[in-house]
Write a protein that holds these residues in place. Structure first.
Motif, short mmCIF file in Angstrom:
data_model
loop_
_atom_site.label_atom_id
_atom_site.label_comp_id
_atom_site.label_asym_id
_atom_site.label_seq_id
_atom_site.Cartn_x
_atom_site.Cartn_y
_atom_site.Cartn_z
N VAL A 1 0.82 -1.21 0.00
CA VAL A 1 0.00 0.00 0.00
C VAL A 1 0.86 1.26 0.00
CG1 VAL A 1 -1.93 -1.13 1.16
CG2 VAL A 1 -0.18 0.02 2.53
N PHE A 2 0.24 2.31 -0.42
CA PHE A 2 0.90 3.61 -0.49
C PHE A 2 1.17 4.17 0.90
CE2 PHE A 2 1.88 7.79 -1.89
CZ PHE A 2 1.21 8.68 -1.07
N VAL A 3 2.33 4.82 1.06
CA VAL A 3 2.67 5.49 2.31
C VAL A 3 2.85 6.99 2.08
CG1 VAL A 3 4.36 5.70 4.17
CG2 VAL A 3 3.78 3.43 3.26
N ALA A 4 3.75 7.34 1.15
CA ALA A 4 4.04 8.75 0.89
C ALA A 4 4.69 8.90 -0.48
CB ALA A 4 4.97 9.31 1.97
N SER A 5 4.54 10.06 -1.06
CA SER A 5 5.21 10.33 -2.34
C SER A 5 5.59 11.80 -2.41
CB SER A 5 4.32 9.94 -3.52
OG SER A 5 3.12 10.67 -3.51
N ILE A 6 6.53 12.08 -3.32
CA ILE A 6 7.07 13.43 -3.43
C ILE A 6 7.37 13.74 -4.89
CG2 ILE A 6 9.44 12.65 -2.99
CD1 ILE A 6 9.83 15.25 -1.36
N SER A 7 7.08 14.95 -5.31
CA SER A 7 7.33 15.35 -6.68
C SER A 7 8.82 15.56 -6.93
CB SER A 7 6.56 16.63 -6.99
OG SER A 7 7.02 17.69 -6.14
N TRP A 8 9.17 15.78 -8.17
CA TRP A 8 10.57 15.83 -8.57
C TRP A 8 11.39 16.87 -7.81
CZ3 TRP A 8 13.04 20.05 -10.90
CH2 TRP A 8 12.21 21.13 -11.19
N ASN A 9 10.78 17.98 -7.45
CA ASN A 9 11.51 19.05 -6.77
C ASN A 9 11.13 19.17 -5.30
OD1 ASN A 9 8.94 20.03 -6.98
ND2 ASN A 9 9.51 22.02 -7.83
N GLY A 10 10.37 18.21 -4.82
CA GLY A 10 9.99 18.25 -3.41
C GLY A 10 8.86 19.20 -3.09
N GLY A 11 8.28 19.81 -4.12
CA GLY A 11 7.27 20.81 -3.88
C GLY A 11 5.91 20.27 -3.49
N ILE A 12 5.64 19.03 -3.86
CA ILE A 12 4.35 18.42 -3.55
C ILE A 12 4.58 17.08 -2.86
CG2 ILE A 12 2.23 17.45 -4.51
CD1 ILE A 12 2.45 19.49 -6.75
N GLU A 13 3.88 16.87 -1.77
CA GLU A 13 3.97 15.63 -1.03
C GLU A 13 2.56 15.07 -0.81
OE1 GLU A 13 7.52 17.69 1.61
OE2 GLU A 13 5.94 16.59 2.63
N TYR A 14 2.46 13.76 -0.81
CA TYR A 14 1.21 13.09 -0.49
C TYR A 14 1.47 12.07 0.61
CZ TYR A 14 -0.51 14.97 -4.94
OH TYR A 14 -0.88 15.80 -5.97
#
Length: 125
Positions: A46-59
């Protein structure tokens, strides 16, 4: 192609903190969105966390929001997962994953093309 190697998993007590690290082999690491997923014994990944290429968006998954933080260092080709206030239900093998030349982060396993072999985290207490 990108190779991912996770590290930092170990056995801890409930309430402890732990930081997982993921090292990427690719020189173009900076254009990949990255994610952390986990798989508990007998359960699906399952999903825990993710981050965009520049760190600007996190889930974050609801179960870890406010306790876990994902961040990255593109110069070092590293992504990290800092985990606070660990609970027994956080026990799982944690996997690092990368999207294929796609900078936007998502929460779906199917969107991630490259995976590490995982690092185990066991939370007792």
């Amino acid at each position: 192609q990108i190779q991912l190697v996770e590290s930092g998993g170990r056995s801890v007590q409930a309430g402890d903190s732990l930081t997982l690290a993921c090292a990427a082999s690719s020189g173009t690491f900076g254009v990949y969105a990255m994610g952390w997923f986990r798989q508990a014994p007998g359960k699906e990944r399952v999903f825990v966390a993710s981050i965009s290429w520049n760190g600007g968006i996190e889930y974050y998954a609801d179960s870890v929001k406010g306790r876990f933080t994902i961040y990255r260092d593109n110069a070092k080709r590293m992504v990290y997962l800092h985990m606070n206030s660990l609970k027994p239900e956080d026990t799982a093998v944690y996997y690092c994953a990368a999207r294929h030349f796609i900078p936007e982060a998502t929460m779906s396993l199917a969107d991630y093309a490259y995976w590490g072999h995982g690092t185990p985290v066991t939370v007792s207490g």
